[in-house]
Design a protein around this motif. Structure first.
Motif, mmCIF file in Angstrom:
data_model
loop_
_atom_site.group_PDB
_atom_site.id
_atom_site.type_symbol
_atom_site.label_atom_id
_atom_site.label_comp_id
_atom_site.label_asym_id
_atom_site.label_seq_id
_atom_site.Cartn_x
_atom_site.Cartn_y
_atom_site.Cartn_z
ATOM 1 N N PRO A 183 0.786 5.807 -0.861
ATOM 2 C CA PRO A 183 -0.046 6.969 -1.173
ATOM 3 C C PRO A 183 -0.216 7.128 -2.687
ATOM 4 N N GLN A 184 -1.361 7.644 -3.095
ATOM 5 C CA GLN A 184 -1.650 7.833 -4.512
ATOM 6 C C GLN A 184 -0.594 8.698 -5.185
ATOM 7 N N GLU A 185 -0.129 9.729 -4.490
ATOM 8 C CA GLU A 185 0.885 10.627 -5.055
ATOM 9 C C GLU A 185 2.162 9.865 -5.404
ATOM 10 N N ARG A 228 0.862 -1.187 0.000
ATOM 11 C CA ARG A 228 0.000 0.000 0.000
ATOM 12 C C ARG A 228 0.891 1.228 0.000
ATOM 13 N N LYS A 282 2.373 6.590 -6.028
ATOM 14 C CA LYS A 282 2.061 5.705 -7.160
ATOM 15 C C LYS A 282 2.113 6.481 -8.474
ATOM 16 N N ASP A 283 1.582 7.709 -8.444
ATOM 17 C CA ASP A 283 1.606 8.545 -9.650
ATOM 18 C C ASP A 283 3.042 8.848 -10.077
#
Length: 83
Positions: free
Chosen positions: A13-15, A11, A17-18
């Motif tokens: 953070p989305q940031e 898991r 992953k981006d």
């Protein structure tokens, strides 16, 4: 790397992953390959350099002084011109 290699579900953070997705795309490799390369690189860092604290302000000031003293760059009025 093959499909038989161990898998790890993570898991993050989305940031982050981006950022990984963008990095992988710009380097022309898969997200998995990018993550593996970054992890391998992090383990290859010389352990003697990982805990070095660099006084960045002092380094910048010393470099600016050397450039200024050499006549290559004049920073004497930089702070005054920003006002």
């Amino acid at each position: 790397m093959s499909r038989e290699d161990p898998q790890l579900k993570v898991r993050l953070p989305q940031e982050l992953k981006d950022k990984i997705t963008e990095s992988a795309s710009s380097l022309g490799r898969s997200i998995n390959a990018d993550v593996v390369a970054r992890l391998e690189q992090s383990f290859n860092i010389d352990s003697n350099t990982t805990n070095v604290k660099i006084p960045v302000d002092e380094i910048v000031e010393a470099l600016a002084k050397r450039f200024n003293d050499s006549g290559l760059l004049n920073l004497s009025n930089t702070k005054n011109s920003e006002k």
